[in-house]
Motif scaffolding. Structure first.
Motif, PDB file in Angstrom:
ATOM      1  N   MET A 152       0.841  -1.180   0.000  1.00  0.00           N
ATOM      2  CA  MET A 152       0.000   0.000   0.000  1.00  0.00           C
ATOM      3  C   MET A 152       0.888   1.245   0.000  1.00  0.00           C
ATOM      4  O   MET A 152       1.870   1.317   0.726  1.00  0.00           O
ATOM      5  N   SER A 153       0.565   2.196  -0.733  1.00  0.00           N
ATOM      6  CA  SER A 153       1.293   3.450  -0.817  1.00  0.00           C
ATOM      7  C   SER A 153       1.062   4.291   0.428  1.00  0.00           C
ATOM      8  O   SER A 153      -0.020   4.293   0.987  1.00  0.00           O
ATOM      9  N   ALA A 154       2.070   5.013   0.859  1.00  0.00           N
ATOM     10  CA  ALA A 154       1.909   5.892   2.013  1.00  0.00           C
ATOM     11  C   ALA A 154       0.965   7.039   1.702  1.00  0.00           C
ATOM     12  O   ALA A 154       0.379   7.619   2.582  1.00  0.00           O
ATOM     13  N   VAL A 155       0.833   7.384   0.430  1.00  0.00           N
ATOM     14  CA  VAL A 155      -0.088   8.435   0.035  1.00  0.00           C
ATOM     15  C   VAL A 155      -1.182   7.788  -0.800  1.00  0.00           C
ATOM     16  O   VAL A 155      -0.997   7.494  -1.964  1.00  0.00           O
ATOM     17  N   SER A 156      -2.294   7.529  -0.167  1.00  0.00           N
ATOM     18  CA  SER A 156      -3.417   6.895  -0.844  1.00  0.00           C
ATOM     19  C   SER A 156      -4.452   7.959  -1.157  1.00  0.00           C
ATOM     20  O   SER A 156      -4.855   8.710  -0.278  1.00  0.00           O
ATOM     21  N   THR A 157      -4.873   8.050  -2.403  1.00  0.00           N
ATOM     22  CA  THR A 157      -5.782   9.126  -2.761  1.00  0.00           C
ATOM     23  C   THR A 157      -7.219   8.682  -2.902  1.00  0.00           C
ATOM     24  O   THR A 157      -8.130   9.469  -2.762  1.00  0.00           O
ATOM     25  N   ARG A 158      -7.479   7.429  -3.205  1.00  0.00           N
ATOM     26  CA  ARG A 158      -8.826   6.890  -3.353  1.00  0.00           C
ATOM     27  C   ARG A 158      -9.687   7.747  -4.283  1.00  0.00           C
ATOM     28  O   ARG A 158     -10.891   7.724  -4.214  1.00  0.00           O
ATOM     29  N   GLY A 174      12.644  19.300  -4.589  1.00  0.00           N
ATOM     30  CA  GLY A 174      13.825  18.735  -3.948  1.00  0.00           C
ATOM     31  C   GLY A 174      13.770  18.791  -2.441  1.00  0.00           C
ATOM     32  O   GLY A 174      14.756  18.552  -1.772  1.00  0.00           O
ATOM     33  N   ALA A 175      12.618  19.108  -1.898  1.00  0.00           N
ATOM     34  CA  ALA A 175      12.485  19.185  -0.453  1.00  0.00           C
ATOM     35  C   ALA A 175      11.420  18.214  -0.001  1.00  0.00           C
ATOM     36  O   ALA A 175      10.387  18.072  -0.637  1.00  0.00           O
ATOM     37  N   GLY A 176      11.695  17.543   1.081  1.00  0.00           N
ATOM     38  CA  GLY A 176      10.669  16.682   1.650  1.00  0.00           C
ATOM     39  C   GLY A 176       9.639  17.548   2.351  1.00  0.00           C
ATOM     40  O   GLY A 176       9.900  18.699   2.697  1.00  0.00           O
ATOM     41  N   PRO A 177       8.434  17.014   2.547  1.00  0.00           N
ATOM     42  CA  PRO A 177       7.420  17.786   3.251  1.00  0.00           C
ATOM     43  C   PRO A 177       7.843  18.027   4.691  1.00  0.00           C
ATOM     44  O   PRO A 177       8.553  17.226   5.282  1.00  0.00           O
ATOM     45  N   VAL A 178       7.452  19.168   5.217  1.00  0.00           N
ATOM     46  CA  VAL A 178       7.734  19.483   6.609  1.00  0.00           C
ATOM     47  C   VAL A 178       6.856  18.584   7.468  1.00  0.00           C
ATOM     48  O   VAL A 178       5.635  18.555   7.308  1.00  0.00           O
ATOM     49  N   LEU A 179       7.476  17.830   8.349  1.00  0.00           N
ATOM     50  CA  LEU A 179       6.724  16.898   9.175  1.00  0.00           C
ATOM     51  C   LEU A 179       6.114  17.613  10.369  1.00  0.00           C
ATOM     52  O   LEU A 179       6.743  18.452  11.000  1.00  0.00           O
ATOM     53  N   PHE A 205       1.522   2.076  16.573  1.00  0.00           N
ATOM     54  CA  PHE A 205       0.344   2.903  16.334  1.00  0.00           C
ATOM     55  C   PHE A 205       0.148   3.061  14.826  1.00  0.00           C
ATOM     56  O   PHE A 205       1.051   3.510  14.121  1.00  0.00           O
ATOM     57  N   PRO A 206      -1.041   2.717  14.301  1.00  0.00           N
ATOM     58  CA  PRO A 206      -1.285   2.729  12.850  1.00  0.00           C
ATOM     59  C   PRO A 206      -1.640   4.113  12.309  1.00  0.00           C
ATOM     60  O   PRO A 206      -2.784   4.406  11.961  1.00  0.00           O
ATOM     61  N   VAL A 207      -0.667   4.977  12.212  1.00  0.00           N
ATOM     62  CA  VAL A 207      -0.864   6.365  11.794  1.00  0.00           C
ATOM     63  C   VAL A 207      -1.634   6.458  10.479  1.00  0.00           C
ATOM     64  O   VAL A 207      -2.632   7.187  10.380  1.00  0.00           O
ATOM     65  N   LEU A 208      -1.176   5.743   9.464  1.00  0.00           N
ATOM     66  CA  LEU A 208      -1.802   5.847   8.146  1.00  0.00           C
ATOM     67  C   LEU A 208      -3.259   5.406   8.191  1.00  0.00           C
ATOM     68  O   LEU A 208      -4.138   6.103   7.687  1.00  0.00           O
ATOM     69  N   ARG A 209      -3.533   4.280   8.801  1.00  0.00           N
ATOM     70  CA  ARG A 209      -4.910   3.779   8.876  1.00  0.00           C
ATOM     71  C   ARG A 209      -5.810   4.756   9.624  1.00  0.00           C
ATOM     72  O   ARG A 209      -6.927   5.043   9.190  1.00  0.00           O
ATOM     73  N   VAL A 210      -5.327   5.279  10.737  1.00  0.00           N
ATOM     74  CA  VAL A 210      -6.121   6.222  11.533  1.00  0.00           C
ATOM     75  C   VAL A 210      -6.385   7.490  10.737  1.00  0.00           C
ATOM     76  O   VAL A 210      -7.526   7.964  10.659  1.00  0.00           O
ATOM     77  N   ALA A 211      -5.354   8.060  10.132  1.00  0.00           N
ATOM     78  CA  ALA A 211      -5.522   9.290   9.350  1.00  0.00           C
ATOM     79  C   ALA A 211      -6.509   9.083   8.212  1.00  0.00           C
ATOM     80  O   ALA A 211      -7.382   9.930   7.970  1.00  0.00           O
ATOM     81  N   GLU A 212      -6.381   7.960   7.511  1.00  0.00           N
ATOM     82  CA  GLU A 212      -7.270   7.707   6.376  1.00  0.00           C
ATOM     83  C   GLU A 212      -8.714   7.442   6.813  1.00  0.00           C
ATOM     84  O   GLU A 212      -9.646   7.746   6.077  1.00  0.00           O
ATOM     85  N   GLU A 235       3.767   4.888  10.345  1.00  0.00           N
ATOM     86  CA  GLU A 235       4.487   3.861  11.093  1.00  0.00           C
ATOM     87  C   GLU A 235       5.653   3.284  10.291  1.00  0.00           C
ATOM     88  O   GLU A 235       6.608   2.770  10.857  1.00  0.00           O
ATOM     89  N   ALA A 236       5.597   3.381   8.959  1.00  0.00           N
ATOM     90  CA  ALA A 236       6.680   2.907   8.092  1.00  0.00           C
ATOM     91  C   ALA A 236       7.749   3.978   7.882  1.00  0.00           C
ATOM     92  O   ALA A 236       8.730   3.754   7.184  1.00  0.00           O
ATOM     93  N   GLY A 237       7.548   5.171   8.461  1.00  0.00           N
ATOM     94  CA  GLY A 237       8.517   6.247   8.332  1.00  0.00           C
ATOM     95  C   GLY A 237       8.298   7.164   7.145  1.00  0.00           C
ATOM     96  O   GLY A 237       9.041   8.114   6.945  1.00  0.00           O
ATOM     97  N   GLN A 238       7.289   6.894   6.337  1.00  0.00           N
ATOM     98  CA  GLN A 238       6.996   7.707   5.165  1.00  0.00           C
ATOM     99  C   GLN A 238       6.065   8.856   5.536  1.00  0.00           C
ATOM    100  O   GLN A 238       5.198   8.700   6.393  1.00  0.00           O
ATOM    101  N   PRO A 239       6.196  10.007   4.888  1.00  0.00           N
ATOM    102  CA  PRO A 239       5.271  11.099   5.155  1.00  0.00           C
ATOM    103  C   PRO A 239       3.942  10.882   4.435  1.00  0.00           C
ATOM    104  O   PRO A 239       3.907  10.345   3.329  1.00  0.00           O
ATOM    105  N   VAL A 240       2.868  11.268   5.085  1.00  0.00           N
ATOM    106  CA  VAL A 240       1.549  11.270   4.460  1.00  0.00           C
ATOM    107  C   VAL A 240       0.947  12.647   4.731  1.00  0.00           C
ATOM    108  O   VAL A 240       1.085  13.194   5.826  1.00  0.00           O
ATOM    109  N   MET A 241       0.345  13.221   3.719  1.00  0.00           N
ATOM    110  CA  MET A 241      -0.225  14.553   3.845  1.00  0.00           C
ATOM    111  C   MET A 241      -1.624  14.470   4.442  1.00  0.00           C
ATOM    112  O   MET A 241      -2.452  13.677   3.987  1.00  0.00           O
ATOM    113  N   VAL A 242      -1.857  15.284   5.465  1.00  0.00           N
ATOM    114  CA  VAL A 242      -3.154  15.364   6.140  1.00  0.00           C
ATOM    115  C   VAL A 242      -3.424  16.821   6.469  1.00  0.00           C
ATOM    116  O   VAL A 242      -2.539  17.667   6.395  1.00  0.00           O
ATOM    117  N   THR A 243      -4.642  17.112   6.882  1.00  0.00           N
ATOM    118  CA  THR A 243      -4.959  18.461   7.325  1.00  0.00           C
ATOM    119  C   THR A 243      -4.519  18.621   8.779  1.00  0.00           C
ATOM    120  O   THR A 243      -4.380  17.627   9.507  1.00  0.00           O
TER     121      THR A 243
END
Length: 147
Positions: free
Chosen positions: A1-7, A26-31, A83-90, A123-131
């Motif tokens: 599953m991709s860290a950025v899921s758009t559905r 060339g910049a990663g998102p600000v965490l 803690f399932p960050v991606l699942r909770v955020a989505e 949880e995998a260390g990848q950034p995911v964009m949220v509000t």
């Protein structure tokens, strides 16, 4: 599953655009860590009726729901100690809709769908964009996990 899921959602496309823009520059998102205090206030306003004041799934609306609300204090335990960050955020922002709600969660619609985006580390260390409100709720839920 991709860290950025758009559905295929409008909010999902904005999140993907934000990540792509950061990578193109060339910049990663600000965490962002999120503000657990602000998340607690959002939880009290939007989530208590179903999940309860203790986030244990015992809210006053429980009796009328076809699918019972889960105990949000055991998310880490139910996901192997992480803690399932991606699942909770989505779940919160509707990219992973909960059929029991008849719509994306929360049922408060566009409140959590703003144009401002921040990145949280999954949880995998990848950034995911949220509000920001979603980041705050994620921080709050992470802070109340049972030991």
């Amino acid at each position: 599953m991709s860290a950025v899921s758009t559905r295929g959602t409008r909010a999902g496309r904005r999140r993907l655009t934000g990540v792509v823009a950061c990578l193109a520059l060339g910049a990663g998102p600000v965490l962002a860590e999120g503000d657990a205090g602000a998340g607690a206030a959002l939880y009290a306003q939007h989530c208590v009726s179903c999940h309860g004041t203790r986030a244990d799934g015992q809210g006053p609306m429980r009796e009328v729901l076809l699918v019972q609300p889960s105990d949000l204090t055991t998310l880490t335990a139910r996901h192997g100690g992480t803690f399932p960050v991606l699942r909770v955020a989505e779940r919160i922002d509707g990219r992973d809709p909960l059929v029991a709600h008849g719509s994306g969660m929360p049922v408060y619609g566009d409140f959590f769908d703003t144009t401002e985006q921040v990145a949280v580390r999954t949880e995998a260390g990848q950034p995911v964009m949220v509000t920001p409100p979603v980041a705050d709720l994620v921080a709050f839920l992470r802070s109340i996990q049972a030991e």
